[in-house]
Structures are given as C-alpha cells and as structure tokens.
Design an enzyme around this catalytic site. Structure first.
Site, PDB file in Angstrom:
ATOM      1  N   TYR A 150       0.815  -1.034   0.091  1.00  0.00           N
ATOM      2  CA  TYR A 150      -0.085  -0.060   0.118  1.00  0.00           C
ATOM      3  C   TYR A 150       0.902   1.297   0.019  1.00  0.00           C
ATOM      4  O   TYR A 150       0.560   2.193  -0.899  1.00  0.00           O
ATOM      5  CB  TYR A 150      -0.822   0.170   1.323  1.00  0.00           C
ATOM      6  CG  TYR A 150      -1.925   1.165   1.339  1.00  0.00           C
ATOM      7  CD1 TYR A 150      -2.799   1.346   0.607  1.00  0.00           C
ATOM      8  CD2 TYR A 150      -1.502   2.321   2.440  1.00  0.00           C
ATOM      9  CE1 TYR A 150      -3.757   2.594   0.820  1.00  0.00           C
ATOM     10  CE2 TYR A 150      -2.355   3.362   2.650  1.00  0.00           C
ATOM     11  CZ  TYR A 150      -3.449   3.343   1.786  1.00  0.00           C
ATOM     12  OH  TYR A 150      -4.023   4.660   1.806  1.00  0.00           O
ATOM     13  N   LYS A 154       1.425   4.485  -3.077  1.00  0.00           N
ATOM     14  CA  LYS A 154       1.045   5.850  -2.736  1.00  0.00           C
ATOM     15  C   LYS A 154       2.265   6.800  -2.896  1.00  0.00           C
ATOM     16  O   LYS A 154       2.494   7.621  -3.259  1.00  0.00           O
ATOM     17  CB  LYS A 154       0.754   6.199  -0.974  1.00  0.00           C
ATOM     18  CG  LYS A 154      -0.578   5.525  -0.933  1.00  0.00           C
ATOM     19  CD  LYS A 154      -1.779   6.295  -1.561  1.00  0.00           C
ATOM     20  CE  LYS A 154      -3.234   5.871  -1.310  1.00  0.00           C
ATOM     21  NZ  LYS A 154      -4.054   6.502  -1.690  1.00  0.00           N
TER      22      LYS A 154
END
Length: 244
Positions: A150, A154
């Site tokens: 994750y 980002k």
C-alpha cells in the site's frame, strides 16, 4: 468555483464536497456507484451547490479517462479544482504473498491516478489555470513492514506529483500532494482505532485549507508532518524491527 472530484463517494471525497457546496460550488462527480452518486447530488444541492453533474465509471478502465475529463470540462466550462481521492486498502497480508492482490493495489492507487494526471495536465495547460489535489498517504513516506505494498502505491504517486509540479510551474497550475494519516472511514472499519485517528470531516477541512493556500505537500491533520519527520529518521536497524 467549479470542482471535479474523482472518487467522489469515498468518505473523504463526500466530506470535501460538502465544504465546497457551502461555497456555492458547481460540481462534476466521478465514482462507480450510480445510486450513491445520485444521493450525493441531492445532498450537495441542499447544502448550496449551484449545480451537480456526475458520471458513473470504473476508474480502472484507463481508456475511459479522457472521456470522463472531457465530459467534466464540457459541463463545468472551466475546472478550478480537481480532487482525486479514489483508492483501495487491501488485505495487507494477502498483498504480501499474492501478486494479483498487489497488482490491484498498484493499479488502483498508482497507475489509474497517473493516467488521470497525464490527461488532466494537458487539459489544464490549455485552460491555463487550475489546482489538482491528490490524496496519497503518510504510508508513502517510508516502507513499513506491515503495509509496504500500500505504501509503495502511494509513494509512486507522491514522486510523480513532485515532478509534475515542476513541469506545470510555468503553466499556472498548482499541484497539491495531500497526505492523510489514519482516517476512521468505511475503508478502515476493521481496524482498532486510537488517539491518532481522524474523522473524514477533519481531513476534508485540512484538504480544502491546503488547496486554498496552494500548499505543495499537506499532511492532514498537520501533526502527521512531525510524526513522519521522526519516522523518516529512525535508523533502519531499529525501524525494520518495528510493527506499526
């Protein structure tokens, strides 16, 4: 003010839209769920929006992105603010061992956002103005052992925004990297909450403030800037053993 929100039915997208509605903004909303978009249209009009149009799309279909943005620009005339806030939070353990899960995270949180940014940059260059705000995350500041897939998705976008900001500097277009911390939303319903967690409404206030002030990078709430400054300077031999 004319506002395009991509990922509009997310908790943060909805809370941000309500703040702009109180300023009598005109909206073009993009999300997957037609029913939720319709409910949001009615809500924003009650709260003061001058007009609300929407488009229900799967944002993983990158070949449709130009059509989405063209529709927004036709409906709004000019686009003053773009807020990109769609994304996915995976089963973190599954993403560590299953490539398909990891790929979905990178495609939704990373590649689909970059596809939109490429198109938006060219459209706003021709317009000669505009502000693009993108939700990334404090998770992208450093790869933690519990959520590195994750975080990588980002970080990909944050790095892209840094270069895009310089590229668009002479075209009158502002790029704002919004880095929320822990947000209590449907996406994080299964997580145990603590003192550092914030409501979508508090995060939305920080987003609108950052856009108003043309901030380059905004941590929301602001205390995450200090937290992540400390996190970035923890030595590797300690950091790699931490579980947080």
């Amino acid at each position: 003010m004319n506002v395009l929100i991509i990922g509009a039915t997310s908790a943060i997208g909805k809370a941000s839209a309500r703040l702009y509605a109180s300023r009598s903004a005109a909206f073009f909303l993009v999300a997957r769920d037609t029913k939720r978009l319709h409910e949001m249209e009615l809500d924003l009009k009650i709260r003061g929006a001058t007009s609300v149009e929407s488009d229900s799309r799967d944002l993983l279909q990158c070949d449709q992105h130009e059509d989405i943005i063209d529709s927004a620009m036709v409906q709004l005339g000019t686009v003053d603010v773009v807020l990109i806030c769609h994304g996915v939070l995976p089963d973190l353990e599954q993403a560590e061992v299953d490539f398909e899960t990891a790929r979905q995270v990178l495609e939704v949180n990373g590649l689909s956002v970059i596809s939109l940014l490429i198109i938006l940059a060219e459209k706003l260059k021709k317009q000669g103005s505009g502000r693009i705000a993108v939700l990334t995350s404090v998770a992208g500041d450093r790869g933690r052992r519990t959520n590195y897939t994750y975080g990588a998705s980002k970080a990909l976008v944050s790095t892209y925004l840094q270069g895009l900001r310089g590229n668009l500097l002479d075209h009158g277009i502002q790029i704002i990297d919004i880095r929320p911390g822990l947000v209590d939303s449907p996406m994080t319903a299964g997580f145990e909450k603590g003192l550092l967690w914030s409501s979508p409404e508090r995060v939305a206030r920080g987003i609108v403030k950052a856009i108003d002030r043309n901030r380059h990078t905004a941590y929301v709430p602001e205390y995450w800037r200090l937290i992540m400054l400390v996190v970035r300077y923890i030595p590797d031999f300690i950091f790699n053993r931490l579980r947080f």
